[in-house]
Write an enzyme that holds these catalytic residues in place. Structure first.
Site, PDB file in Angstrom:
ATOM      1  N   GLN A  38      39.340  28.362 -13.349  1.00  0.00           N
ATOM      2  CA  GLN A  38      38.948  26.980 -13.065  1.00  0.00           C
ATOM      3  C   GLN A  38      39.474  25.976 -14.093  1.00  0.00           C
ATOM      4  OE1 GLN A  38      34.658  28.386 -12.217  1.00  0.00           O
ATOM      5  NE2 GLN A  38      34.874  26.607 -10.916  1.00  0.00           N
ATOM      6  N   HIS A  69      35.220  36.695 -13.508  1.00  0.00           N
ATOM      7  CA  HIS A  69      34.789  35.486 -12.788  1.00  0.00           C
ATOM      8  C   HIS A  69      35.818  35.261 -11.676  1.00  0.00           C
ATOM      9  CE1 HIS A  69      32.179  31.687 -13.330  1.00  0.00           C
ATOM     10  NE2 HIS A  69      32.836  31.517 -12.192  1.00  0.00           N
ATOM     11  N   ASN A 126      30.330  37.723 -13.013  1.00  0.00           N
ATOM     12  CA  ASN A 126      29.692  36.483 -12.612  1.00  0.00           C
ATOM     13  C   ASN A 126      29.450  36.495 -11.112  1.00  0.00           C
ATOM     14  OD1 ASN A 126      28.907  33.590 -13.186  1.00  0.00           O
ATOM     15  ND2 ASN A 126      30.348  33.344 -11.474  1.00  0.00           N
ATOM     16  N   GLU A 127      28.193  36.424 -10.709  1.00  0.00           N
ATOM     17  CA  GLU A 127      27.799  36.206  -9.317  1.00  0.00           C
ATOM     18  C   GLU A 127      28.428  37.197  -8.334  1.00  0.00           C
ATOM     19  OE1 GLU A 127      28.664  32.074  -8.476  1.00  0.00           O
ATOM     20  OE2 GLU A 127      27.175  31.349  -9.886  1.00  0.00           O
ATOM     21  N   TYR A 134      21.151  26.791  -9.177  1.00  0.00           N
ATOM     22  CA  TYR A 134      21.548  25.451  -8.752  1.00  0.00           C
ATOM     23  C   TYR A 134      20.534  24.822  -7.813  1.00  0.00           C
ATOM     24  CZ  TYR A 134      26.045  26.228 -10.939  1.00  0.00           C
ATOM     25  OH  TYR A 134      27.030  26.454 -11.872  1.00  0.00           O
ATOM     26  N   GLU A 163      24.326  29.461 -15.990  1.00  0.00           N
ATOM     27  CA  GLU A 163      24.910  28.283 -15.344  1.00  0.00           C
ATOM     28  C   GLU A 163      23.787  27.448 -14.749  1.00  0.00           C
ATOM     29  OE1 GLU A 163      27.973  28.805 -12.350  1.00  0.00           O
ATOM     30  OE2 GLU A 163      28.970  30.321 -13.568  1.00  0.00           O
ATOM     31  N   TRP A 181      26.652  24.167 -16.727  1.00  0.00           N
ATOM     32  CA  TRP A 181      27.889  24.191 -15.948  1.00  0.00           C
ATOM     33  C   TRP A 181      28.207  22.767 -15.544  1.00  0.00           C
ATOM     34  CZ3 TRP A 181      31.413  27.940 -15.163  1.00  0.00           C
ATOM     35  CH2 TRP A 181      32.455  27.611 -14.299  1.00  0.00           C
ATOM     36  N   TRP A 228      36.977  25.980  -6.726  1.00  0.00           N
ATOM     37  CA  TRP A 228      37.278  26.970  -5.705  1.00  0.00           C
ATOM     38  C   TRP A 228      37.764  26.331  -4.399  1.00  0.00           C
ATOM     39  CZ3 TRP A 228      38.004  30.801  -8.741  1.00  0.00           C
ATOM     40  CH2 TRP A 228      37.206  30.971  -9.848  1.00  0.00           C
TER      41      TRP A 228
HETATM   42  O1  IFM Z   1      32.041  26.488 -10.108  1.00  0.00           O
HETATM   43  C1  IFM Z   1      31.122  27.481  -9.751  1.00  0.00           C
HETATM   44  C2  IFM Z   1      31.225  28.649 -10.704  1.00  0.00           C
HETATM   45  O2  IFM Z   1      32.516  29.167 -10.748  1.00  0.00           O
HETATM   46  C3  IFM Z   1      30.294  29.746 -10.266  1.00  0.00           C
HETATM   47  N1  IFM Z   1      28.970  29.254 -10.085  1.00  0.00           N
HETATM   48  C4  IFM Z   1      28.777  28.060  -9.306  1.00  0.00           C
HETATM   49  C5  IFM Z   1      29.709  26.971  -9.798  1.00  0.00           C
HETATM   50  C6  IFM Z   1      29.510  25.700  -8.963  1.00  0.00           C
HETATM   51  O3  IFM Z   1      29.781  25.959  -7.618  1.00  0.00           O
END
Ligand code: IFM
Length: 454
Positions: free
Chosen positions: A24, A126, A170-171, A298, A356, A402, A410
């Site tokens: 990113q 990631h 990550n995720e 989020y 995040e 974040w 993305w």
């Molecule tokens: O930008 C993303 C990040 O790469 C992963 N978590 C959520 C963020 C916001 O969408």
């Protein structure tokens, strides 16, 4: 009670950080021996990313990292979470060809952070899987889990003397669902079976990597980061509670249960029509004791029964949208307090880091300033939600906002700005937003409190 009055709940050892990810922000996609990743291929495929944006240049952090670290220092963050680009280290994915120039970049990055008294935390994956591994099946091939463990071991051998906090993935939900079910993310696969298999291999790779890293060094804190979302029923009816419970399996328990309890939730069958298939000892590998859990939060969700036989599972979202971010995500800070308390209750005791949290808003520069009041309000409300969890005795150790910089979001390309630092994508000039100044003051105030009697 305002956030200022709740700062006393944050221990003086609390990590006040910012987070980013390699694809990113780094750019330099073909420089110094970096190999190709699935995101290079995906973003260069017409129609996959808004406006045809790619990470080729991104924020050019690869060259501008000293400036970015100076900004972090100016803001006053104590910690920085970044990810390593796997294809920068192993251009072909495999450990037979290590790219010394790629390693040297992260070596310089870590040393410069430490020179600035900023503590690094590394994410190993990631989402930028080396393309060569994708050709061999990517996360649908169990061998990728072995190669990931080798890569993890290499990174720890080189940086483990200076970096103590490591995050394997990550995720994983995004890798499985966005990458293999809806196809919105690389590698763009759309299959329920593939999503189940990819999720399993990612979890397996996490377990194998933890073992490999621990066999290399015994002084590391290793965890995994999940994107979790509290789910509420729209009303206390049996049907709504069942809908919320199913959505919770999909969002949260699909990953939490194997990691902490050593089994998948039975209800996966209601969502996918089958349970994941795997070898009997896989769960022992996946259920490694974690040093911490990383939580990306989020938003929360409110659901009702769908009553629609066509939908894949009988759940309908009725989340209030009176306050939303530029992503269309409802702002529900209380969901974070509830989530943290639930994690402690169902899976604890476990140290937690918010790895995040943040928001995209349509920022504009006016007279050289970005007055991002909505973002400040979002951040303040969520940090207050963490204070509430701390006040209830939840073991939260840190917060990584974040994101440091506006960056490549993305499939949305550069259209969504999450940074507390504005990036002009034509000149690559950075400008601190008001939220950066606000965060700096908050950290200063939190750290200046004489006593933190929690
Ligand atoms: O930008 C993303 C990040 O790469 C992963 N978590 C959520 C963020 C916001 O969408």
């Amino acid at each position: 009670m305002a956030l200022t009055n709740k700062l006393r709940y944050f221990p003086t050892t609390f990590a006040w950080g910012v987070a980013t990810a390699a694809y990113q922000i780094e750019g330099a996609a073909t420089i110094d021996g970096r190999g190709s990743s699935i995101w290079d291929e995906f973003s260069h495929t017409p129609g996959k990313v808004l406006s045809g944006d790619t990470g080729d240049i991104a924020c050019d952090h690869y060259h501008r990292y000293p400036e970015d670290i100076a900004l972090m220092n100016h803001i006053g963050v104590t910690h920085y979470r970044f990810s390593v680009s796997w294809p920068r280290i192993l251009p072909d994915g495999d450990s037979h060809h290590i790219n010394a120039k790629g390693l040297a970049f992260y070596d310089r990055l870590v040393d410069t952070l430490l020179d600035n008294q900023i503590i690094p935390a590394i994410t190993l994956y990631h989402w930028d899987l080396p393309s060569e591994l994708q050709i061999q099946g990517g996360w649908l091939n169990s061998r990728t889990s072995d190669v990931f463990a080798e890569y993890a071991q290499i990174m720890v051998a080189v940086l483990g003397d200076r970096v103590k906090q490591w995050i394997t993935h990550n995720e994983p939900w995004c890798t499985a669902v966005l990458g293999h079910l809806t196809g919105e993310h690389a590698p763009g696969v759309t299959s329920k079976d593939a999503a189940l298999t990819a999720a399993h291999h990612v979890l397996l790779s996490h377990g194998k990597a933890m073992m490999a890293m621990r066999s290399t060094r015994n002084d590391l804190q290793i965890g995994i980061t999940l994107n979790l979302s509290q789910v509420y029923p729209d009303q206390p009816s049996v049907e709504s509670i069942r809908a919320a419970s199913l959505q919770d399996v999909f969002n949260n328990r699909w990953y939490l249960d194997p990691l902490f309890l050593g089994h998948y939730p039975e209800e996966l069958i209601d969502i996918f029509g089958k349970q994941p298939q795997f070898l009997s000892h896989d769960m022992d590998l996946i259920k490694q004791p974690l040093d911490f859990l990383g939580v990306n939060y989020y938003s929360a969700q409110v659901v009702a029964p769908s009553g629609d036989n066509e939908s894949p599972w009988p759940v309908r979202h009725v989340t209030p949208k009176d306050r939303i971010t530029a992503m269309g995500w409802p702002v529900i800070p209380k969901g974070l307090t509830d989530l943290l308390m639930r994690l402690q209750r169902d899976y604890g005791p476990i140290p937690l880091f918010i790895t995040e949290n943040g928001a995209a808003y349509p920022d504009e520069i006016v007279d050289g300033r970005i007055h991002d009041v909505d973002r400040i309000e979002y951040l303040s409300d969520h940090i207050e939600a963490i204070a509430d969890a701390l006040a209830h005795g939840v073991d939260v150790r840190g917060y990584f906002l974040w994101s440091l910089l506006d960056n490549f979001e993305w499939a949305f390309g550069y259209s969504k700005r999450f940074g507390i630092v504005y990036v002009d994508y034509t000149t690559l000039e950075r400008t601190l937003k008001d939220s950066a100044q606000w965060y700096g003051r908050l950290i200063h105030d939190a750290l200046s409190l004489p006593l933190n009697p929690v």
